[in-house]
Design an enzyme around this catalytic site. Structure first.
Site, PDB file in Angstrom:
ATOM      1  N   GLU A  17       1.227  -5.257   4.251  1.00 63.82           N
ATOM      2  CA  GLU A  17       0.268  -5.789   5.214  1.00 63.82           C
ATOM      3  C   GLU A  17      -0.140  -7.182   4.772  1.00 63.82           C
ATOM      4  O   GLU A  17      -0.173  -7.469   3.579  1.00 63.82           O
ATOM      5  CB  GLU A  17      -1.013  -4.931   5.204  1.00 63.82           C
ATOM      6  CG  GLU A  17      -1.166  -3.968   6.326  1.00 63.82           C
ATOM      7  CD  GLU A  17      -2.422  -3.112   6.192  1.00 63.82           C
ATOM      8  OE1 GLU A  17      -2.449  -2.058   6.810  1.00 63.82           O
ATOM      9  OE2 GLU A  17      -3.353  -3.500   5.460  1.00 63.82           O
ATOM     10  N   ARG A  30     -12.606  13.425   8.102  1.00 69.11           N
ATOM     11  CA  ARG A  30     -13.632  14.329   7.550  1.00 69.11           C
ATOM     12  C   ARG A  30     -15.009  13.777   7.910  1.00 69.11           C
ATOM     13  O   ARG A  30     -15.123  12.654   8.396  1.00 69.11           O
ATOM     14  CB  ARG A  30     -13.502  14.354   6.023  1.00 69.11           C
ATOM     15  CG  ARG A  30     -13.653  12.942   5.434  1.00 69.11           C
ATOM     16  CD  ARG A  30     -13.834  12.895   3.936  1.00 69.11           C
ATOM     17  NE  ARG A  30     -14.205  11.559   3.504  1.00 69.11           N
ATOM     18  CZ  ARG A  30     -13.360  10.584   3.200  1.00 69.11           C
ATOM     19  NH1 ARG A  30     -12.045  10.781   3.273  1.00 69.11           N
ATOM     20  NH2 ARG A  30     -13.797   9.387   2.831  1.00 69.11           N
ATOM     21  N   VAL A  62     -19.761  10.671   3.504  1.00 71.16           N
ATOM     22  CA  VAL A  62     -21.028  10.591   2.768  1.00 71.16           C
ATOM     23  C   VAL A  62     -22.092   9.870   3.612  1.00 71.16           C
ATOM     24  O   VAL A  62     -23.233  10.314   3.709  1.00 71.16           O
ATOM     25  CB  VAL A  62     -20.820   9.836   1.427  1.00 71.16           C
ATOM     26  CG1 VAL A  62     -22.152   9.641   0.704  1.00 71.16           C
ATOM     27  CG2 VAL A  62     -19.821  10.553   0.531  1.00 71.16           C
ATOM     28  N   GLY A 121      -8.174   4.809   0.026  1.00 69.75           N
ATOM     29  CA  GLY A 121      -9.319   4.614  -0.849  1.00 69.75           C
ATOM     30  C   GLY A 121      -9.054   3.658  -1.995  1.00 69.75           C
ATOM     31  O   GLY A 121      -9.751   3.685  -2.989  1.00 69.75           O
ATOM     32  N   GLU A 124      -7.279   2.518   7.994  1.00 69.59           N
ATOM     33  CA  GLU A 124      -6.944   3.944   7.840  1.00 69.59           C
ATOM     34  C   GLU A 124      -7.988   4.844   8.500  1.00 69.59           C
ATOM     35  O   GLU A 124      -9.081   4.382   8.839  1.00 69.59           O
ATOM     36  CB  GLU A 124      -6.751   4.328   6.365  1.00 69.59           C
ATOM     37  CG  GLU A 124      -7.924   4.045   5.465  1.00 69.59           C
ATOM     38  CD  GLU A 124      -7.563   4.226   3.974  1.00 69.59           C
ATOM     39  OE1 GLU A 124      -8.015   5.222   3.402  1.00 69.59           O
ATOM     40  OE2 GLU A 124      -6.843   3.379   3.409  1.00 69.59           O
ATOM     41  N   LYS A 179       0.832  -1.201   0.000  1.00 71.45           N
ATOM     42  CA  LYS A 179       0.000   0.000   0.000  1.00 71.45           C
ATOM     43  C   LYS A 179       0.864   1.247   0.000  1.00 71.45           C
ATOM     44  O   LYS A 179       1.904   1.290   0.667  1.00 71.45           O
ATOM     45  CB  LYS A 179      -0.904   0.030   1.244  1.00 71.45           C
ATOM     46  CG  LYS A 179      -1.936  -1.081   1.279  1.00 71.45           C
ATOM     47  CD  LYS A 179      -2.885  -0.906   2.453  1.00 71.45           C
ATOM     48  CE  LYS A 179      -3.988  -1.955   2.396  1.00 71.45           C
ATOM     49  NZ  LYS A 179      -4.957  -1.796   3.497  1.00 71.45           N
TER      50      LYS A 179
HETATM   51  C1  MV4 Z   1      -6.980  -4.296   2.202  1.00 71.53           C
HETATM   52  C2  MV4 Z   1      -7.657  -5.431   1.699  1.00 71.53           C
HETATM   53  C3  MV4 Z   1      -7.253  -6.674   2.120  1.00 71.53           C
HETATM   54  N1  MV4 Z   1      -6.219  -6.790   2.973  1.00 71.53           N
HETATM   55  N2  MV4 Z   1      -5.947  -4.481   3.047  1.00 71.53           N
HETATM   56  C4  MV4 Z   1      -9.248  -0.996  -0.391  1.00 71.53           C
HETATM   57  C5  MV4 Z   1      -9.572   0.414  -0.020  1.00 71.53           C
HETATM   58  C6  MV4 Z   1      -8.609   0.793   1.037  1.00 71.53           C
HETATM   59  N3  MV4 Z   1      -9.206   1.696   1.968  1.00 71.53           N
HETATM   60  C7  MV4 Z   1      -8.207  -0.487   1.657  1.00 71.53           C
HETATM   61  N4  MV4 Z   1      -8.609  -1.541   0.751  1.00 71.53           N
HETATM   62  C8  MV4 Z   1      -8.346  -2.838   1.027  1.00 71.53           C
HETATM   63  N5  MV4 Z   1      -7.312  -3.054   1.874  1.00 71.53           N
HETATM   64  C9  MV4 Z   1      -5.599  -5.692   3.411  1.00 71.53           C
HETATM   65  N6  MV4 Z   1      -4.574  -5.832   4.247  1.00 71.53           N
HETATM   66  C10 MV4 Z   1      -8.730  -5.224   0.828  1.00 71.53           C
HETATM   67  C11 MV4 Z   1      -9.078  -3.922   0.492  1.00 71.53           C
HETATM   68  C12 MV4 Z   1     -10.204  -3.811  -0.377  1.00 71.53           C
HETATM   69  C13 MV4 Z   1     -11.382  -3.202   0.056  1.00 71.53           C
HETATM   70  C14 MV4 Z   1     -11.504  -2.632   1.320  1.00 71.53           C
HETATM   71  C15 MV4 Z   1     -12.657  -2.036   1.723  1.00 71.53           C
HETATM   72  C16 MV4 Z   1     -13.731  -1.985   0.852  1.00 71.53           C
HETATM   73  C17 MV4 Z   1     -13.633  -2.518  -0.390  1.00 71.53           C
HETATM   74  C18 MV4 Z   1     -12.461  -3.136  -0.824  1.00 71.53           C
HETATM   75  C19 MV4 Z   1     -12.393  -3.673  -2.098  1.00 71.53           C
HETATM   76  C20 MV4 Z   1     -11.240  -4.275  -2.505  1.00 71.53           C
HETATM   77  C21 MV4 Z   1     -10.143  -4.323  -1.651  1.00 71.53           C
END
Ligand code: MV4
Length: 455
Positions: A200, A292, A295, A164, A288, A158
């Site tokens: 991660e 803010r 929505v 996002g 994270e 990441k």
């Molecule tokens: C992740 C994950 C799986 N494992 N982190 C996507 C948005 C960002 N805020 C964090 N995200 C993700 N992080 C780890 N360690 C999968 C996602 C992710 C996801 C997270 C929340 C809502 C929708 C998503 C769609 C695809 C991947």
């Protein structure tokens, strides 16, 4: 309390802030681009200033234009809404040095929350559960390989300055790691002018659950429960609800306790949202902070009875949380929000244009936040949210029934909208059973294809 504030946003959230200001007796200044001259936020604010052309880079994102509008109109504070300048630490700093209160966290805290790896370290230090990963930024391929060796695959790279969903890479084996590391670093550098990346453990098919925090300027912190946000497509949320069907009272209390400590110790103030992933075992892991108003804040308002935007204004004016909340925060009932977007139902392509006919549903348990009106235009320059349809009921079943009733009575003609998709989801037995995770939409489409073939 402030006498007059400027709202550095447009659309439904600008109207939402105007509502809170009217309730508090605060005068409002709208800013608008040339494409928004006939928008409702311009009409309902006490004053309005044109800040530039349609393209947001030259209007809603243009810091000198927004600050000039604030100085000309002599406001006490600026509410940034969501998106645009809402998490821009430099903007928050310019506001404060210009003697204008920024309705959000202090610039240094905003800056820290924007660096995901720093936010992660701070949360970990105060007992908020995080995923196994690197202790800081990855130095080079050897460093990454060492961390990967201890944690095991799959992993996710990441961007520290990302968020996002931008600048992420899933890594499934040691062979892939070096190339994906370089890709992620280059993409992060290009997108955020910051090539820092971290590792991660990757969670397959997580639920996405977020906690709502309010913090005052005197060290007071409250957690107002959580929202379930798993129903999304390509990182765009479609449906949110409160509370999450997957969070027990015990888990809620444990996470809230850790968050209170962590937010107090970093000096966080105003509203914030803490994003977590839930693994199939029901464990929550911090990912994270969104510094803010979001929505989907209305679902939390529905189950807590607290006006979050009014709380933001009162916090920024120096009031204390116990006075703002007036007693312990309790959760009651269930709320669901459907984001109604101007988009083609099959291709999801944006469908801007003129609304030819509009009939907004109401009745018991329904709230609609929108800046749409009949003959009004959804411009192509901004996000495609047309309305937030929020239902409330004594339980999830009642909230879903009311949502289906309101979707059926929502008429929007002239543009395509996501209403038909929402009707499919709300009527789906899998959704109704709350068997949801972030792959739900993909799996719904696959099931619908199978049914079409066998029919
Ligand atoms: C992740 C994950 C799986 N494992 N982190 C996507 C948005 C960002 N805020 C964090 N995200 C993700 N992080 C780890 N360690 C999968 C996602 C992710 C996801 C997270 C929340 C809502 C929708 C998503 C769609 C695809 C991947």
């Amino acid at each position: 309390m402030f006498e007059k504030i400027l709202i550095a946003n447009r659309g439904e959230i600008a109207l939402r802030v105007i509502c809170a200001c009217k309730d508090l007796g605060i005068r409002t200044v709208a800013v608008y681009s040339e494409a928004d001259r006939y928008s409702l936020h311009v009409r309902f604010a006490d004053e309005a200033v044109c800040i530039g052309p349609a393209r947001s880079a030259r209007s809603y994102l243009n810091i000198p234009s927004v600050i000039s509008a604030a100085e000309i109109t002599n406001v006490d504070a600026i509410h940034p809404g969501y998106g645009f300048l809402s998490e821009n630490a430099d903007f928050a700093e310019v506001c404060e040095t210009s003697g204008i209160a920024f309705i959000g966290p202090k610039p240094d805290v905003l800056r820290m929350m924007g660096l995901k790896q720093q936010a992660r370290t701070a949360m970990k230090a105060h007992g908020v559960p995080i995923l196994p990963g690197s202790d800081g930024i990855l130095q080079d391929a050897e460093h990454a390989a060492g961390v990967a060796g201890t944690i095991g695959y799959p992993l996710i790279l990441k961007a520290s300055a990302g968020g996002g969903g931008r600048g992420m890479r899933i890594v499934r084996s040691a062979e892939e790691l070096p190339a994906l590391l370089v890709q992620a670093q280059q993409e992060a550098e290009a997108a955020f002018s910051n090539g820092d990346v971290y590792l991660e453990k990757y969670i397959e098919r997580p639920r996405h659950i977020e906690f709502q925090v309010l913090a005052d300027l005197h060290g007071g912190v409250e957690v107002l429960g959580e929202r379930e946000c798993s129903i999304q497509r390509r990182h765009q949320k479609l449906i949110e609800e409160a509370p999450s069907p997957a969070v027990s009272e015990d888990l809620r209390q444990r996470v809230s306790g850790a968050l209170k400590q962590a937010f107090a110790s970093v000096g966080y103030s105003n509203a914030g949202t803490v994003e977590f992933l839930m693994d199939p075992g029901g464990n929550l892991y911090f990912i994270e902070v969104n510094a803010r108003i979001q929505v989907e804040h209305p679902v939390t308002e529905a189950v807590t009875g607290i006006d979050l935007v009014k709380a933001q204004l009162r916090i920024a004016a120096g009031e204390r949380l116990p006075d703002i909340l007036g007693g312990p925060v309790t959760l009651r009932g269930h709320a669901v929000e459907c984001r109604i977007n101007a988009e083609h139902p099959e291709t999801f392509a944006p469908s801007p244009g003129r609304i030819r006919a509009l009939s907004i549903p109401g009745g018991v348990g329904i709230r609609v936040d929108t800046a749409a009106y009949s003959d009004g235009i959804i411009p192509p320059y901004y996000d495609s949210l047309v309305a937030k349809l929020v239902s409330y009921g004594s339980d999830r079943t009642e909230a879903i029934a009311r949502m289906l009733r309101a979707l059926d009575m929502f008429v929007i003609e002239g543009i395509h909208t996501s209403i038909p998709l929402h009707q499919r989801i709300l009527a789906d037995p899998v959704f109704q059973a709350a068997e949801i995770d972030t792959s739900y939409i993909q799996r719904l489409f696959a099931r619908e294809k199978l049914e079409a073939v066998s029919a």
